[in-house]
Design a protein around this motif. Structure first.
Motif, PDB file in Angstrom:
ATOM      1  N   ARG A   3      23.492  30.217 -24.507  1.00  0.00           N
ATOM      2  CA  ARG A   3      23.843  31.403 -25.292  1.00  0.00           C
ATOM      3  C   ARG A   3      22.589  32.231 -25.572  1.00  0.00           C
ATOM      4  O   ARG A   3      21.489  31.685 -25.625  1.00  0.00           O
ATOM      5  N   THR A   4      22.816  33.493 -25.796  1.00  0.00           N
ATOM      6  CA  THR A   4      21.735  34.323 -26.302  1.00  0.00           C
ATOM      7  C   THR A   4      22.006  34.590 -27.769  1.00  0.00           C
ATOM      8  O   THR A   4      23.127  34.946 -28.141  1.00  0.00           O
ATOM      9  N   VAL A   5      21.019  34.389 -28.613  1.00  0.00           N
ATOM     10  CA  VAL A   5      21.221  34.618 -30.048  1.00  0.00           C
ATOM     11  C   VAL A   5      20.217  35.656 -30.545  1.00  0.00           C
ATOM     12  O   VAL A   5      19.098  35.741 -30.053  1.00  0.00           O
ATOM     13  N   GLU A   6      20.661  36.434 -31.501  1.00  0.00           N
ATOM     14  CA  GLU A   6      19.828  37.522 -32.030  1.00  0.00           C
ATOM     15  C   GLU A   6      18.657  36.991 -32.864  1.00  0.00           C
ATOM     16  O   GLU A   6      18.667  35.856 -33.335  1.00  0.00           O
ATOM     17  N   SER A   7      17.694  37.854 -33.063  1.00  0.00           N
ATOM     18  CA  SER A   7      16.580  37.546 -33.957  1.00  0.00           C
ATOM     19  C   SER A   7      17.107  37.263 -35.370  1.00  0.00           C
ATOM     20  O   SER A   7      17.987  37.965 -35.858  1.00  0.00           O
ATOM     21  N   GLY A   8      16.589  36.229 -35.982  1.00  0.00           N
ATOM     22  CA  GLY A   8      16.999  35.921 -37.348  1.00  0.00           C
ATOM     23  C   GLY A   8      18.244  35.065 -37.458  1.00  0.00           C
ATOM     24  O   GLY A   8      18.664  34.729 -38.564  1.00  0.00           O
TER      25      GLY A   8
ATOM     26  N   LEU B 139      15.238  27.969 -24.854  1.00  0.00           N
ATOM     27  CA  LEU B 139      14.915  28.327 -23.468  1.00  0.00           C
ATOM     28  C   LEU B 139      13.892  29.449 -23.415  1.00  0.00           C
ATOM     29  O   LEU B 139      12.920  29.391 -22.666  1.00  0.00           O
ATOM     30  N   THR B 140      14.128  30.489 -24.192  1.00  0.00           N
ATOM     31  CA  THR B 140      13.161  31.587 -24.286  1.00  0.00           C
ATOM     32  C   THR B 140      13.093  32.037 -25.733  1.00  0.00           C
ATOM     33  O   THR B 140      14.050  31.870 -26.488  1.00  0.00           O
ATOM     34  N   GLY B 141      11.970  32.624 -26.104  1.00  0.00           N
ATOM     35  CA  GLY B 141      11.814  33.138 -27.459  1.00  0.00           C
ATOM     36  C   GLY B 141      11.099  32.154 -28.375  1.00  0.00           C
ATOM     37  O   GLY B 141      10.499  31.172 -27.924  1.00  0.00           O
ATOM     38  N   PHE B 142      11.156  32.461 -29.682  1.00  0.00           N
ATOM     39  CA  PHE B 142      10.489  31.626 -30.678  1.00  0.00           C
ATOM     40  C   PHE B 142      11.457  31.314 -31.811  1.00  0.00           C
ATOM     41  O   PHE B 142      12.343  32.117 -32.116  1.00  0.00           O
ATOM     42  N   ALA B 143      11.256  30.168 -32.435  1.00  0.00           N
ATOM     43  CA  ALA B 143      12.082  29.806 -33.586  1.00  0.00           C
ATOM     44  C   ALA B 143      11.203  29.099 -34.615  1.00  0.00           C
ATOM     45  O   ALA B 143      10.035  28.782 -34.339  1.00  0.00           O
ATOM     46  N   PHE B 144      11.746  28.890 -35.787  1.00  0.00           N
ATOM     47  CA  PHE B 144      10.976  28.172 -36.814  1.00  0.00           C
ATOM     48  C   PHE B 144      11.898  27.368 -37.715  1.00  0.00           C
ATOM     49  O   PHE B 144      13.069  27.699 -37.885  1.00  0.00           O
TER      50      PHE B 144
ATOM     51  N   VAL C 101      12.872  35.729 -32.903  1.00  0.00           N
ATOM     52  CA  VAL C 101      13.200  36.880 -32.059  1.00  0.00           C
ATOM     53  C   VAL C 101      14.513  36.551 -31.345  1.00  0.00           C
ATOM     54  O   VAL C 101      15.051  35.462 -31.517  1.00  0.00           O
ATOM     55  N   ARG C 102      14.975  37.468 -30.534  1.00  0.00           N
ATOM     56  CA  ARG C 102      16.144  37.150 -29.727  1.00  0.00           C
ATOM     57  C   ARG C 102      15.791  35.998 -28.778  1.00  0.00           C
ATOM     58  O   ARG C 102      14.713  36.026 -28.155  1.00  0.00           O
TER      59      ARG C 102
END
Lengths: 251, 251
Positions: B38-43, B60-65, B105-106
């Motif tokens: 899935r693609t998920v939005e920022s936040g 897979l791509t992007g950053f999370a915390f 981010v997304r």
DNA sequence: CGCAGGATTGATTGCATTCAACGACCGTGG
DNA sequence: CCACGGTCGTTGAATGCAATCAATCCTGCG
């Protein structure tokens, strides 16, 4: 008083059953674990940062703590440990230890060879599951400490540690009631656990006492009493969820 | 650019092989894992504190915390995550999540059903070992953050996070060089990761730049350059040992 | 063009540190 | 039995790092 039984195997079983169910076969495999018991002095190192893990120690009696230092010698205590805790779990599958473990008082410790424990964990799914839970709860506690260090003031930080210790000791069956327990820690060590200075810990402890949130007795006030658990809990912003005490098998 | 391949399975294999060797059978078992992308939005929230884990997400791509809040709303960011990280490992065997995970981010995320992953870990010793290593390294990072929050000043805290991210991204093969990388984080989020305020982060970033320790470019200065890695490393008191990058199989 | 989120700046405040001394307790040894 | 030394706890005064409060400035975007 209230010393856990002498047998390391009984203690480790009891501890793991707080983390989930174990079959008779799992219990037998744990009983077959080779162990060796030692008494170590207060302040002894059980693990040194940089060492490859050879033995996994199980705390039988006493208290211990994890610590890590900055280049310029400032120390941070990372967690506190009570009887039943597996002290080398964080490096069980790693090549070197990333922090040190030291005893807070004279302790009895059981040593288990790392390969034996690894083998057990990799080949017994039931044991693996409880060990996973144990390791994950450890991780959860580290995260709560991050919150404690990063976002609470001195009063709440200290109160939080007291709440945590009382709760964990009670859950481990080491306490008659969580309103009174011994915490044999110096104010300097408490400062290193809370990211404060010993001077400020001293003042904050006095303030907590003046507020009636804690009582202190025994030598150097190391026996803590909690007259009103709910008030301290609130001051500490303590929510026991992170301890995951609900994993235990219903008795 | 430098997007990791689209296949979740390839990415998870690559990630686990940073943590230890995997047999062909282990790799096949991982390839057989059911996933959904899935693609998920920022936040977006990927995990919410208190939720029972159902799906395990792989970034897979992007950053999370990861984050956790005090009763009165102060937030602490507990760790940052990059592509290849398993975001639900800390609650894989627990009944509820003790913290939340949010995207920075997304992101593209692959979901794996928790029971499938548990099964894999409990029945494949080779996979179990690498997952243990991965979980233990995660724990080590939390401990280093405790030290960061408890015993380093603002300048070192921020520098340390930059060093960690650069090192982890380089090790994961996401960077051409660890002297330049994008860190799409607001100053307020960086403040929550370091236990500071956004105002003070702003001033400290400016000071780091004035010292020549970092450069900033791109929108809102979110591309960081490190002109002199050794000077930043020293200012950050950064020692990569805690990342346990030596667990990888020699290539 | 104007809005909104984030970055930046200045002035002020305050929590915790630092520095320094003193006090209390305990085990040890003369 | 008491003097002694060491560790730990306590107190006071001065200092400082980071927080707080409050605007203002950008910049991408609708």
């Amino acid at each position: 008083m209230l010393k856990p039984g002498r047998s390391p195997h009984a203690l480790i079983l009891k501890k793991l059953r707080l983390r989930g169910a174990l079959s008779a076969a799992d219990a037998a495999a744990i009983d077959a674990l080779p162990t060796q018991t030692r008494t170590v002095e207060s302040g002894s190192y059980l693990v040194r940062e940089g060492d490859p893990p050879k033995l996994c120690s199980l705390l039988l009696t006493g208290f211990a703590f994890r610590q890590k230092m900055t280049q310029d010698g400032a120390r941070q205590i990372l967690s506190l440990h009570i009887p039943g805790d597996l002290l080398d779990l964080p490096s069980l599958f790693l090549k070197v230890a990333d922090h040190s473990v030291q005893t807070l008082v004279r302790c009895e410790v059981a040593y288990i060879p790392v390969p034996a424990l690894q083998e057990l964990v990799l080949t017994h799914p039931g044991i693996a599951r409880t060990m996973w839970v144990d390791a994950l709860v450890d991780g959860s506690i580290f995260r709560e400490w991050e919150l404690n260090l990063g976002r609470r003031d001195a009063r709440a930080r200290i109160a939080h540690i007291l709440c945590e210790l009382a709760s964990r000791m009670e859950a481990a069956g080491l306490l008659d009631s969580k309103e009174k327990f011994e915490l044999p820690i110096t104010q300097e060590q408490l400062a290193d656990a809370t990211g404060l200075t010993s001077v400020h810990v001293n003042r904050t402890l006095q303030a907590l006492k003046a507020e009636g949130l804690i009582g202190r007795s025994g030598r150097s006030g190391r026996v803590v009493t909690i007259p009103d658990w709910d008030r301290l809990r609130s001051a500490a912003d303590f929510n026991p969820r992170y301890l995951h005490l609900d994993q235990a098998v219903p008795a």
